[in-house]
Design an enzyme around this catalytic site. Structure first.
Site, short mmCIF file in Angstrom:
data_model
loop_
_atom_site.label_atom_id
_atom_site.label_comp_id
_atom_site.label_asym_id
_atom_site.label_seq_id
_atom_site.Cartn_x
_atom_site.Cartn_y
_atom_site.Cartn_z
CE LYS A 65 -4.02 -1.81 2.53
NZ LYS A 65 -4.92 -1.54 3.66
CG ASP A 99 -8.33 0.66 4.32
OD1 ASP A 99 -9.17 -0.17 3.91
OD2 ASP A 99 -7.10 0.44 4.34
N1 NAP Z 1 -12.02 -4.18 8.67
C1 NAP Z 1 -11.23 -3.72 7.71
O1 NAP Z 1 -11.67 -3.37 6.61
C2 NAP Z 1 -9.75 -3.58 7.94
C3 NAP Z 1 -8.97 -2.78 7.09
C4 NAP Z 1 -7.60 -2.66 7.34
C5 NAP Z 1 -7.03 -3.35 8.40
N2 NAP Z 1 -7.82 -4.14 9.19
C6 NAP Z 1 -7.24 -4.86 10.34
O2 NAP Z 1 -6.66 -3.89 11.19
C7 NAP Z 1 -5.51 -4.41 11.86
C8 NAP Z 1 -4.34 -3.45 11.67
O3 NAP Z 1 -4.01 -3.35 10.30
P1 NAP Z 1 -2.88 -2.34 9.77
O4 NAP Z 1 -2.83 -2.50 8.31
O5 NAP Z 1 -3.07 -0.98 10.32
O6 NAP Z 1 -1.56 -2.97 10.43
P2 NAP Z 1 -0.17 -2.27 10.74
O7 NAP Z 1 0.07 -1.12 9.84
O8 NAP Z 1 0.83 -3.37 10.82
O9 NAP Z 1 -0.35 -1.65 12.23
C9 NAP Z 1 -0.49 -2.49 13.34
C10 NAP Z 1 -0.82 -1.66 14.58
O10 NAP Z 1 -1.09 -2.57 15.66
C11 NAP Z 1 -0.21 -2.30 16.75
N3 NAP Z 1 0.08 -3.58 17.41
C12 NAP Z 1 0.38 -4.76 16.81
N4 NAP Z 1 0.55 -5.72 17.74
C13 NAP Z 1 0.37 -5.12 18.96
C14 NAP Z 1 0.42 -5.59 20.31
N5 NAP Z 1 0.70 -6.87 20.60
N6 NAP Z 1 0.16 -4.70 21.30
C15 NAP Z 1 -0.13 -3.40 21.03
N7 NAP Z 1 -0.18 -2.91 19.77
C16 NAP Z 1 0.06 -3.77 18.74
C17 NAP Z 1 0.99 -1.65 16.12
O11 NAP Z 1 1.69 -0.91 17.12
P3 NAP Z 1 3.23 -0.46 16.90
O12 NAP Z 1 3.18 0.82 16.12
O13 NAP Z 1 3.72 -0.28 18.29
O14 NAP Z 1 3.91 -1.57 16.16
C18 NAP Z 1 0.34 -0.77 15.06
O15 NAP Z 1 -0.20 0.40 15.64
C19 NAP Z 1 -5.29 -5.80 11.26
O16 NAP Z 1 -5.87 -6.75 12.13
C20 NAP Z 1 -6.07 -5.77 9.95
O17 NAP Z 1 -6.56 -7.04 9.56
C21 NAP Z 1 -9.17 -4.26 8.99
#
Ligand code: NAP
Length: 271
Positions: A65, A99
């Site tokens: 992305k 999104d």
């Molecule tokens: N429903 C939908 O349409 C939709 C769309 C997009 C994403 N999602 C879901 O949203 C989630 C995040 O996606 P993303 O693309 O934003 O991922 P990303 O860019 O990898 O960001 C992950 C986020 O989660 C935090 N995190 C991960 N593990 C953690 C833990 N054990 N404790 C505390 N914080 C933690 C990270 O914190 P740090 O900055 O400290 O690493 C970061 O803020 C995923 O589960 C994805 O499947 C859903």
């Protein structure tokens, strides 16, 4: 026949093919949507190749992305968010990010007003960025709390150019939640396979809070279970997925897709 696709790596788990193919079928459109495994190094060739082959459009997922910004012409919103999840080929190669709109529509769909509300956003990754920019531009006041505080601080600084945003201390969750109308989990906490994880427990949640978990696998996350225990209104991640896909569908085809068909296809696959 018109082809569409999602590019990513890994991508075999993506629900987008099932969702979009169900919509094409319901509308009797001669279109097919497939998943393609593409590395960041091959993204330029893949996007230009799809353009040359006459694809109707693309979605992009992890880890492509951000890289796509250098390859497509991004909309202002995609540029601000720093990521592209939808590519359209009608006039050049334009990159959108749907999104944030998906999250906004999921809240609206559940009768939740955004304007004037205090939103606590957990996370500062790709999805959180899209949601923060969208909700602030819709008049919410957004507090961002993240495991790595520096990311929350810098995102809040960027977003505050558009509206009300600040960073909160994730160690102080209970107080942050007490002062919020809407809690959105945009971290990957609680996502399969670590389905029993949640950093928010029922004792931190008040009855007037709306708890929206954007994690959709599983549909009923530990956070949502805690929220239900506390008597709060809950929203799962499926409708955000459906609405971000529906926005892409509209960009590509100019048609409104059948949301109920898309939702059913996704929920059946996740069940
Ligand atoms: N429903 C939908 O349409 C939709 C769309 C997009 C994403 N999602 C879901 O949203 C989630 C995040 O996606 P993303 O693309 O934003 O991922 P990303 O860019 O990898 O960001 C992950 C986020 O989660 C935090 N995190 C991960 N593990 C953690 C833990 N054990 N404790 C505390 N914080 C933690 C990270 O914190 P740090 O900055 O400290 O690493 C970061 O803020 C995923 O589960 C994805 O499947 C859903």
């Amino acid at each position: 026949m018109k082809l569409f696709g999602v590019l990513g790596d890994p991508v075999s788990h993506s629900l987008s093919p099932i969702m979009h193919n169900a919509a094409f079928k319901a509308l009797g459109m001669d279109c097919e949507y497939h998943a393609f495994r593409v590395s960041p190094e091959s993204l330029h060739d893949a996007i230009h190749g799809a353009h040359a082959l006459g694809f109707g459009g693309l979605n992009l997922t992890i880890p492509l992305k951000e890289k796509a910004l250098e390859i497509v012409e991004p909309t202002d919103m995609a540029k601000q968010i720093g990521a592209v999840n939808t590519v359209d080929f009608k006039v050049g190669i334009v990159g959108y990010n749907t999104d944030g709109l998906g999250a906004k529509m999921a809240l609206k769909d559940n009768g939740v007003e955004i304007k004037g509300k205090n939103v606590l956003l957990l996370g500062a990754g790709g999805a959180a960025r899209a949601i923060a920019f969208q909700l602030v531009s819709d008049g919410a006041s957004v507090t961002i709390a993240n495991r790595t505080p520096g990311r929350a601080i810098s995102l809040a600084k960027e977003v505050s150019r558009m509206g009300k945003a600040s960073a909160g201390d994730i160690r102080n969750l209970k107080n942050l939640i007490q002062n919020s109308d809407i809690l959105i989990n945009s971290t990957s906490i609680g996502m399969f396979p670590k389905v029993s994880e949640s950093i928010v427990t029922s004792d931190m949640i008040h009855r007037n809070l709306v708890v929206f978990d954007i994690v959709y696998n599983p549909q009923n996350t530990q956070l949502l279970r805690e929220a239900k225990k506390a008597g709060a209104k809950t929203i799962d991640g499926v409708m955000m997925l459906v609405y971000q896909g529906a926005e892409a569908f509209k960009i590509w085809t100019g048609q409104n897709p059948p949301l109920d068909v898309m939702e059913k296809a996704v929920r059946e696959k996740l069940a």
